[in-house]
Design a protein around this motif. Structure first.
Motif, PDB file in Angstrom:
ATOM      1  N   TYR A   1       1.077   5.321   0.185  1.00  0.00           N
ATOM      2  CA  TYR A   1       0.362   6.506   0.640  1.00  0.00           C
ATOM      3  C   TYR A   1       0.723   7.657  -0.285  1.00  0.00           C
ATOM      4  O   TYR A   1       1.895   7.908  -0.548  1.00  0.00           O
TER       5      TYR A   1
ATOM      6  N   CYS B   1      -5.796   1.149  -8.280  1.00  0.00           N
ATOM      7  CA  CYS B   1      -6.440   2.233  -7.555  1.00  0.00           C
ATOM      8  C   CYS B   1      -7.945   2.035  -7.724  1.00  0.00           C
ATOM      9  O   CYS B   1      -8.515   2.423  -8.747  1.00  0.00           O
TER      10      CYS B   1
ATOM     11  N   GLU C   1      -4.354  10.181  -6.085  1.00  0.00           N
ATOM     12  CA  GLU C   1      -4.399   8.737  -6.274  1.00  0.00           C
ATOM     13  C   GLU C   1      -4.401   8.331  -7.749  1.00  0.00           C
ATOM     14  O   GLU C   1      -3.606   7.484  -8.172  1.00  0.00           O
TER      15      GLU C   1
ATOM     16  N   LEU D   1     -11.770   4.680  -3.882  1.00  0.00           N
ATOM     17  CA  LEU D   1     -12.452   4.015  -2.773  1.00  0.00           C
ATOM     18  C   LEU D   1     -11.721   4.281  -1.461  1.00  0.00           C
ATOM     19  O   LEU D   1     -12.341   4.494  -0.428  1.00  0.00           O
ATOM     20  N   PHE D   2     -10.393   4.294  -1.517  1.00  0.00           N
ATOM     21  CA  PHE D   2      -9.569   4.557  -0.340  1.00  0.00           C
ATOM     22  C   PHE D   2      -8.795   5.855  -0.575  1.00  0.00           C
ATOM     23  O   PHE D   2      -7.948   5.918  -1.468  1.00  0.00           O
ATOM     24  N   ASN D   3      -9.064   6.866   0.214  1.00  0.00           N
ATOM     25  CA  ASN D   3      -8.386   8.149   0.043  1.00  0.00           C
ATOM     26  C   ASN D   3      -6.889   8.018   0.321  1.00  0.00           C
ATOM     27  O   ASN D   3      -6.485   7.444   1.328  1.00  0.00           O
ATOM     28  N   SER D   4      -6.087   8.545  -0.574  1.00  0.00           N
ATOM     29  CA  SER D   4      -4.627   8.612  -0.468  1.00  0.00           C
ATOM     30  C   SER D   4      -3.922   7.264  -0.491  1.00  0.00           C
ATOM     31  O   SER D   4      -2.766   7.172  -0.108  1.00  0.00           O
ATOM     32  N   TYR D   5      -4.594   6.205  -0.954  1.00  0.00           N
ATOM     33  CA  TYR D   5      -3.967   4.883  -1.043  1.00  0.00           C
ATOM     34  C   TYR D   5      -3.999   4.360  -2.471  1.00  0.00           C
ATOM     35  O   TYR D   5      -5.003   4.468  -3.154  1.00  0.00           O
TER      36      TYR D   5
ATOM     37  N   ILE E   1     -11.955  -6.865  -3.380  1.00  0.00           N
ATOM     38  CA  ILE E   1     -12.249  -5.471  -3.708  1.00  0.00           C
ATOM     39  C   ILE E   1     -12.657  -5.361  -5.175  1.00  0.00           C
ATOM     40  O   ILE E   1     -13.654  -4.710  -5.508  1.00  0.00           O
TER      41      ILE E   1
ATOM     42  N   VAL F   1       0.857  -1.183   0.000  1.00  0.00           N
ATOM     43  CA  VAL F   1       0.000   0.000   0.000  1.00  0.00           C
ATOM     44  C   VAL F   1       0.895   1.235   0.000  1.00  0.00           C
ATOM     45  O   VAL F   1       1.737   1.400   0.878  1.00  0.00           O
TER      46      VAL F   1
ATOM     47  N   CYS G   1     -10.786  -3.324   8.543  1.00  0.00           N
ATOM     48  CA  CYS G   1     -11.471  -2.057   8.314  1.00  0.00           C
ATOM     49  C   CYS G   1     -12.833  -2.052   9.000  1.00  0.00           C
ATOM     50  O   CYS G   1     -13.329  -3.084   9.444  1.00  0.00           O
TER      51      CYS G   1
END
Length: 154
Positions: free
Chosen positions: A7, A29, A13, A49-53, A93, A5, A147
């Motif tokens: 950041y 992403c 992203e 879906l995932f901020n900053s990942y 996912i 992962v 999560c």
């Protein structure tokens, strides 16, 4: 090869994923389509879906190659080591995002602490622990994915 992962800078992203693909690094992403409202209109936009990942798959020896991308800040660490995401979690996912836009959810009165099996939607086949029951939503802990999921009543 492992999935790691990365950041990123806020709102970078998609740009980071494009840059990493240009460098030949396999990345993922996950994007969802949401309706955003401005003062004069509504518009469907794709957001992460995932901020900053961003998830990247590369050999452990090539981990520093991601820093060629301008928006990469650092790797996400877990217990002092770079966090590794299993292939099956990435597939869950992908499967969830490829499914129908709306899923049917039936509301059953759960109690805090109940362990439930999710049988529909993007997190089907996962088990969760009910952490909170509210008039408008449930808060579920998905331990296998690490999560928390907030499900609103419809």
């Amino acid at each position: 090869m492992n999935w790691y992962v990365v950041y990123t800078k806020p709102k970078w992203e998609k740009k980071v994923a494009e840059q990493l693909k240009k460098f030949g690094i396999e990345c993922y992403c996950p994007l969802i389509t949401v309706v955003r409202q401005w003062s004069d209109r509504k518009k469907k936009v794709e957001v992460p879906l995932f901020n900053s990942y961003v998830f990247v798959q590369l050999p452990d020896t090539d981990r520093n190659l991601v820093f060629q991308s301008v928006g990469v800040v650092r790797y996400l660490f877990w217990l002092g080591k770079p966090a590794i995401v299993r292939d099956e979690e990435i597939n869950i996912i992908k499967k969830g995002l490829d499914g129908p836009d709306s899923c049917e959810v039936s509301v059953v009165p759960f109690q805090v602490g109940d362990k439930i099996a999710l049988d529909s939607g993007p997190f089907s086949t996962q088990t969760a622990i009910v952490q909170e029951v509210n008039n408008t939503h449930y808060v579920l802990v998905l331990e296998s994915l690490g999560c928390v999921l907030k499900m609103k009543y419809k």
